[in-house]
Design a protein around this motif. Structure first.
Motif, PDB file in Angstrom:
ATOM      1  N   UNK A 927      44.669  34.175  17.714  1.00  0.00           N
ATOM      2  CA  UNK A 927      44.938  34.986  18.567  1.00  0.00           C
ATOM      3  C   UNK A 927      46.202  35.696  17.980  1.00  0.00           C
ATOM      4  N   UNK A 928      46.966  35.000  17.442  1.00  0.00           N
ATOM      5  CA  UNK A 928      48.302  35.631  16.533  1.00  0.00           C
ATOM      6  C   UNK A 928      47.807  36.458  15.421  1.00  0.00           C
ATOM      7  N   UNK A 929      46.806  36.215  14.732  1.00  0.00           N
ATOM      8  CA  UNK A 929      46.104  36.831  13.711  1.00  0.00           C
ATOM      9  C   UNK A 929      45.839  38.235  14.318  1.00  0.00           C
ATOM     10  N   UNK A 966      50.723  28.462  26.048  1.00  0.00           N
ATOM     11  CA  UNK A 966      50.317  29.551  25.099  1.00  0.00           C
ATOM     12  C   UNK A 966      50.457  30.902  25.457  1.00  0.00           C
ATOM     13  N   UNK A 967      50.201  31.203  26.891  1.00  0.00           N
ATOM     14  CA  UNK A 967      50.280  32.590  27.356  1.00  0.00           C
ATOM     15  C   UNK A 967      51.838  32.992  27.223  1.00  0.00           C
ATOM     16  N   UNK A 968      52.393  32.155  27.810  1.00  0.00           N
ATOM     17  CA  UNK A 968      54.078  32.552  27.588  1.00  0.00           C
ATOM     18  C   UNK A 968      54.614  32.861  26.651  1.00  0.00           C
ATOM     19  N   UNK A 969      54.191  32.007  25.489  1.00  0.00           N
ATOM     20  CA  UNK A 969      54.583  32.190  24.005  1.00  0.00           C
ATOM     21  C   UNK A 969      54.221  33.504  23.720  1.00  0.00           C
ATOM     22  N   UNK A 970      52.667  33.941  23.983  1.00  0.00           N
ATOM     23  CA  UNK A 970      52.317  35.601  23.582  1.00  0.00           C
ATOM     24  C   UNK A 970      52.978  36.540  24.220  1.00  0.00           C
ATOM     25  N   UNK A 972      56.371  36.523  25.495  1.00  0.00           N
ATOM     26  CA  UNK A 972      57.685  36.519  24.652  1.00  0.00           C
ATOM     27  C   UNK A 972      57.577  37.303  23.223  1.00  0.00           C
ATOM     28  N   UNK A 973      56.460  36.813  22.694  1.00  0.00           N
ATOM     29  CA  UNK A 973      56.439  37.152  21.151  1.00  0.00           C
ATOM     30  C   UNK A 973      55.921  38.640  21.060  1.00  0.00           C
ATOM     31  N   UNK A 974      55.081  39.356  21.869  1.00  0.00           N
ATOM     32  CA  UNK A 974      54.428  40.491  21.795  1.00  0.00           C
ATOM     33  C   UNK A 974      54.791  41.208  23.177  1.00  0.00           C
ATOM     34  N   UNK A 975      56.025  41.011  23.589  1.00  0.00           N
ATOM     35  CA  UNK A 975      56.454  41.978  24.764  1.00  0.00           C
ATOM     36  C   UNK A 975      56.292  43.336  24.576  1.00  0.00           C
ATOM     37  N   UNK A 976      56.443  43.802  23.299  1.00  0.00           N
ATOM     38  CA  UNK A 976      56.461  45.214  22.829  1.00  0.00           C
ATOM     39  C   UNK A 976      55.123  45.856  23.382  1.00  0.00           C
ATOM     40  N   UNK A 977      54.100  45.018  23.444  1.00  0.00           N
ATOM     41  CA  UNK A 977      52.592  45.455  23.714  1.00  0.00           C
ATOM     42  C   UNK A 977      52.627  45.523  25.305  1.00  0.00           C
ATOM     43  N   UNK A 978      53.218  46.190  25.963  1.00  0.00           N
ATOM     44  CA  UNK A 978      53.507  46.184  27.342  1.00  0.00           C
ATOM     45  C   UNK A 978      52.087  46.511  28.229  1.00  0.00           C
ATOM     46  N   UNK A 979      51.240  47.392  27.791  1.00  0.00           N
ATOM     47  CA  UNK A 979      50.043  47.560  28.299  1.00  0.00           C
ATOM     48  C   UNK A 979      49.257  46.303  28.259  1.00  0.00           C
ATOM     49  N   UNK A 980      49.080  45.720  27.078  1.00  0.00           N
ATOM     50  CA  UNK A 980      48.285  44.553  26.794  1.00  0.00           C
ATOM     51  C   UNK A 980      48.974  43.439  27.609  1.00  0.00           C
ATOM     52  N   UNK A 981      50.203  43.115  27.553  1.00  0.00           N
ATOM     53  CA  UNK A 981      50.659  42.120  28.397  1.00  0.00           C
ATOM     54  C   UNK A 981      50.542  42.195  29.847  1.00  0.00           C
ATOM     55  N   UNK A 982      50.600  43.487  30.381  1.00  0.00           N
ATOM     56  CA  UNK A 982      50.013  43.764  31.685  1.00  0.00           C
ATOM     57  C   UNK A 982      48.779  43.198  32.067  1.00  0.00           C
TER      58      UNK A 982
END
Length: 989
Positions: A927-929, A966-970, A972-982
């Protein structure tokens, strides 16, 4: 086609001398009818009327009529020659394209009527049916003739062609076939001489009255001139008569439309790039040759007209300016033109003054700037013939020498040997009994018959013998291969044409003796002969000529035939380039052609060499002495593996007839040639190798089991390990082969043992490709099978790839050896590495099969393979798939395992808990990769990937909590990808 307007003047009727008339009457009346006709026939063929008597009017009327009657051509052959094509038209077009055929049809259908012969003038009407809905067409035809030749023709159809139209043909054939039905009149001048003044005046007035609209102006003009004293018409004795024939001083030849010939040649040359144009020009050349054969003077006339048009071809000036050579098609046409001129000038039937005139013409043409050189180029550098300096179609040891004839007679632009041979054969040719429209073509072509014709002044010689000697002299000449593809191809074509002529000659005892003598001279001819002991490196090979001589001499002198053919097997350019005993590159490789850039026809020459060898092998069947001699020559002189293989196949086929026992000697030679091919091509990869290997096994099988075992025992020098293991060993032990060999049990086991040994050796040398075939072949022998299995195990440590190990492992499972399959699968997994993003790796199915195998064997085997799976596989979906499969049923419940457990394994318990942890970790890492370089178009795929990850997380007792962290970590780590996190929040909360 218009007849000539002017005719020679006939004398006015004079009072015949009583003495001459009486003598003529006495001579005419005193002869029998047959003698009278014979005399008139001879006169009609050769002489004008002045040669019979001073004046035609002094000859008795019966003689006059007979001479007029016999003056028309009596043979249909000439009519056919001047009204038919030189080559057959396409199928179904004979009636529409050939004037002779159409004219014959008109005659047979009764289309000819109102035929009248007045002196040497024939006229008639031809009624030709019209097309559908069209009226009948009427054509008036006029023909003038003299001394058995048609000198002019005229037809209302206004046909413009090289040949007489169908209507002229129809009228001519009517006169030949129905001569007695033709109304015959003497020349009009003779009829007028019998009229008195009143009759003449009445005749003229009636004639003018009947055609006053056409002839009245002419009649008045002539009347004015006659009444004028001193006019030109009154100064000439007699008057012209178009029906009286030509004078003895006039030319006597068949009618030929010169203007039409020039126009047609010009048009065809302008279309020289098209096949049809070249074909029509060749048909015109054939027509010239046919005329020369008939000793028709029009042959030279037509050739002169064609040559002049050839010299006016505008392409000649263009090629000269560019310094370029002609096209091949144009060269061939010029070659045929030159060859015809050789025939014309060398004709023994021409007069000295004719030959002098032709030579003058040729000299004048030769001085023209546009006249091409004989080889068709405007710039030419002769071949460089500089053999290596060395002490003495040493030098002796090398088989090379300085050539004495740099310019060969066969292949020469003027084709001297071909022209002379054809001329000599033509003198010996028997006349054909039937009329043939196309003498040189067609499926019904008959063999030409020749007879010995004595040579005047040379007792014991005949033209047929001279033709044979001349042909062999040219074909056997040692000569250098010329430069250029066209010139080399011409050498081949000229050889084939000469041999085709010789093959038409039926050999009698006299000609056989000539052959034997010439063959002996060729063998002893030294540097002048292509069959001599010493050859120049670039001499033209003698294979084609030798094949003819061998076939012709074999029934009469086998020893001489073999000696000559074996001597001709040489190909000097290859012998000096590749000394005997050294390996030769295969022509299958493109390097070969690059080694000989000048020898454009090398492949063709090698094929002819192979054909000569095949002919000798076939003829030597049953004769061990000559078979081994031919084999030695083949091995020494033929360097092409493909051709050697063809020879081997031919020899094997000849040695094994269907209805007779095999020839063991010839079979052995076929096998020996096959073995040579195997050795030559061992390191050359070609698609034909498999075919060659299969054939060799088949040939060895025909000989017997010992030959088959010999090639198995010596496979290292013949086959690759793959070929030996998959073709030789397998084919040599099939049920069909064993039945063919008809072996008893001990000999069959001996063959099996040999095949197994071969397979094991191959497996040791190339385990990747040969291990599985070795295992298959050794199945029925325990010790051999164990040895093959051990080879696989040893090879696994030495680098045998996982794909091959999985293949062998599946084979072991199929054979009911699951533990050995498991062992090989673990060895394969130890070599495997599947990355996180390789969920479509080629080994996925193999890994899943290995996991199923270990699960079916039991918990112990499953526990042992888990660490290998974790170490080798980093693909999260693949790990989760394996984990799910293992949790569906208890281990040991598969078709190959015993029942060892009652409950399925839990994912949170050993040994699957380690695999679960590995799968969870793989999902997190992957997932991180993926998020590092993800693009918006892949957001949907990533959400689906997280869904599969959640299914795997939930297999653990605290999986729900782990997945939430795991989701919470994602987030926080990739909060700049707002559409994806939404999208993640919408799907998973």
């Amino acid at each position: 086609m218009e007849p000539p307007a002017a005719k020679r003047s006939r004398g006015c009727p004079a009072e015949p001398d009583e003495r001459d008339a009486g003598a003529g009457a006495a001579r005419g009346q005193g002869r029998p009818e047959a003698l009278l006709d014979l005399s008139a026939k001879r006169v009609a063929e050769s002489w004008a009327f002045e040669q019979v008597e001073e004046r035609f009017s002094r000859v008795p009327e019966p003689v006059q009529k007979r001479i007029v009657f016999w003056s028309f051509p009596r043979s249909e052959r000439e009519i056919c020659m001047y009204s038919s094509l030189g080559y057959p038209p396409p199928e179904g077009e004979h009636d529409t394209r050939v004037p002779f055929t159409r004219g014959l049809h008109l005659l047979q259908s009764g289309a000819v009527d109102r035929v009248l012969q007045v002196g040497f003038h024939l006229s008639g009407n031809i009624r030709e049916p019209g097309g559908p809905g069209e009226p009948e067409r009427l054509y008036h035809v006029s023909i003038s003739f003299d001394r058995c030749k048609i000198t002019s023709v005229s037809c209302g159809c206004d046909n413009r062609d090289l040949f007489y139209c169908a209507h002229v043909v129809a009228l001519s054939l009517y006169r030949i076939r129905h001569a007695r039905q033709v109304e015959l009149r003497l020349p009009i001048s003779e009829t007028l001489s019998q009229m008195n003044r009143d009759q003449l005046q009445k005749f003229v007035q009636y004639l003018i009255s009947a055609h006053h609209t056409e002839v009245l102006p002419t009649a008045q003009r002539l009347a004015d001139e006659i009444l004028l004293l001193g006019s030109e018409i009154n100064l000439v004795h007699g008057a012209p008569d178009p029906t009286a024939g030509a004078g003895i001083e006039d030319a006597n030849c068949w009618h030929l439309d010169e203007e039409q010939i020039q126009e047609q040649v010009k048009q065809l040359l302008s279309n020289g790039g098209y096949y049809g144009a070249s074909q029509q020009l060749r048909s015109m050349f054939s027509k010239v040759r046919e005329m020369l054969r008939m000793r028709d003077s029009n042959g030279a006339r037509m050739l002169i007209l064609m040559t002049e048009q050839f010299l006016q071809d505008p392409r000649l000036a263009l090629w000269r300016q560019q310094g370029a050579g002609m096209t091949d098609k144009c060269r061939q046409l010029w070659d045929e033109l030159g060859a015809l001129w050789v025939c014309v000038v060398l004709s023994p039937h021409c007069k000295p003054e004719e030959r002098a005139g032709w030579l003058q013409l040729l000299s004048r043409w030769d001085k023209l700037d546009v006249c091409p050189l004989e080889e068709g180029n405007y710039s030419f550098d002769g071949p460089s013939l500089q053999p290596t300096e060395a002490p003495i179609p040493e030098l002796l040891q090398k088989g090379s020498t300085c050539i004495t004839n740099t310019e060969g007679w066969v292949g020469h632009p003027l084709d001297p040997i071909g022209c002379l041979c054809r001329a000599l054969l033509e003198a010996c040719r028997l006349e054909e009994e039937t009329l043939t429209l196309y003498p040189d073509s067609g499926p019904e072509k008959r063999k030409v018959a020749y007879q010995h014709v004595p040579v005047p002044g040379s007792p014991g010689e005949s033209y047929l013998v001279l033709a044979l000697e001349v042909a062999l002299l040219g074909l056997g000449q040692q000569r250098a291969l010329p430069e250029g593809l066209y010139a080399q191809d011409k050498v081949v074509r000229n050889e084939e044409q000469l041999l085709a002529l010789l093959e038409e000659v039926e050999l009698d005892e006299r000609l056989v003796q000539v052959l034997r003598k010439q063959a002996g001279l060729l063998l002893e001819g030294g540097p002048f002969s292509g069959f001599g002991e010493v050859l120049f490196r670039e001499s033209v090979p003698m294979h084609t000529c030798a094949r003819y001589l061998f076939t012709a001499l074999l029934p009469h002198d086998p020893d001489l035939a073999y000696r000559l053919a074996l001597r001709a097997m040489r190909l000097p350019v290859l012998e000096t380039a590749f000394p005997a005993g050294e390996p030769h590159p295969s022509p299958l490789d493109s390097i070969m052609s690059n080694r000989f850039p000048r020898w454009f026809i090398l492949g063709h020459l090698e094929t002819r060499q192979c054909e000569l060898a095949s002919t000798m092998l076939t003829a030597a069947k049953g004769d061990p002495k000559w078979l081994h001699a031919v084999l030695g020559s083949i091995q020494q002189n033929i360097h092409s593996p493909a051709l050697l293989f063809k020879l081997a196949q031919d020899a094997c086929k000849t040695a094994t007839p269907v209805s007779a026992p095999p020839d063991t000697t010839l079979l052995g030679i076929a096998l020996e040639l096959g073995l040579q091919v195997m050795r030559m091509t061992l390191n050359i990869m070609t698609w034909r190798r498999r075919e060659m290997v299969r054939w060799l096994v088949s040939c060895a099988t025909e000989i017997g089991p010992q030959a088959l075992m010999n090639i198995m025992q010596n496979w290292y020098s013949l086959f690759t390990p793959v070929e030996a293991a998959t073709i030789v060993a397998v084919t040599g032990t099939t049920h069909a082969t064993l039945l063919r060999l008809q072996l008893d049990t001990p000999r069959r086991e001996e063959l099996w043992a040999c095949a197994r040994t071969l397979a094991l050796q191959c497996a040791m040398k190339d385990p990747q490709n040969c291990a599985l075939p070795a295992l298959t072949l050794c199945e029925k022998n325990h010790s051999a099978f164990e040895a093959a299995y051990q080879i696989v195990l040893d090879a696994a440590a030495g680098g045998l790839g996982h794909a091959h190990l999985f293949t062998v492992a599946r084979y072991m499972e199929h054979r009911g050896l699951p533990l050995r399959a498991y062992k090989l699968a673990t060895l394969a997994l130890a070599q495997l590495s599947i990355a996180f993003n390789q969920d479509s790796h080629p080994a996925v199915n193999d890994v899943l099969w290995a996991c199923s195998l270990s699960h079916s064997l039991g918990r112990h085997e499953l526990s042992a393979i888990v660490p290998l799976i974790i170490r080798s596989i980093h693909c999260a979906p693949m790990l989760s798939d394996i984990l799910r499969r293992w949790t569906l049923s208890a281990p040991g419940l598969g078709p190959l395992g015993a029942r060892r457990a009652t409950k399925p394994l839990g994912a949170d318990r050993a040994p699957l808990c380690q695999l679960l942890d590995a799968a969870v970790t793989a999902y997190i890492t992957t997932s991180h990769s993926r998020l590092t370089h993800i693009s918006p178009r892949h957001y949907g795929d990533f959400i689906e990937f997280l869904g599969k990850a959640r299914e795997t997380f939930l297999l653990a007792p605290d999986g729900h909590l782990q997945f939430a962290q795991f989701l919470e970590n994602l987030k926080q780590t990739y909060k700049g990808k707002k559409k994806l996190m939404l999208l993640v929040r919408e799907r998973f909360g």
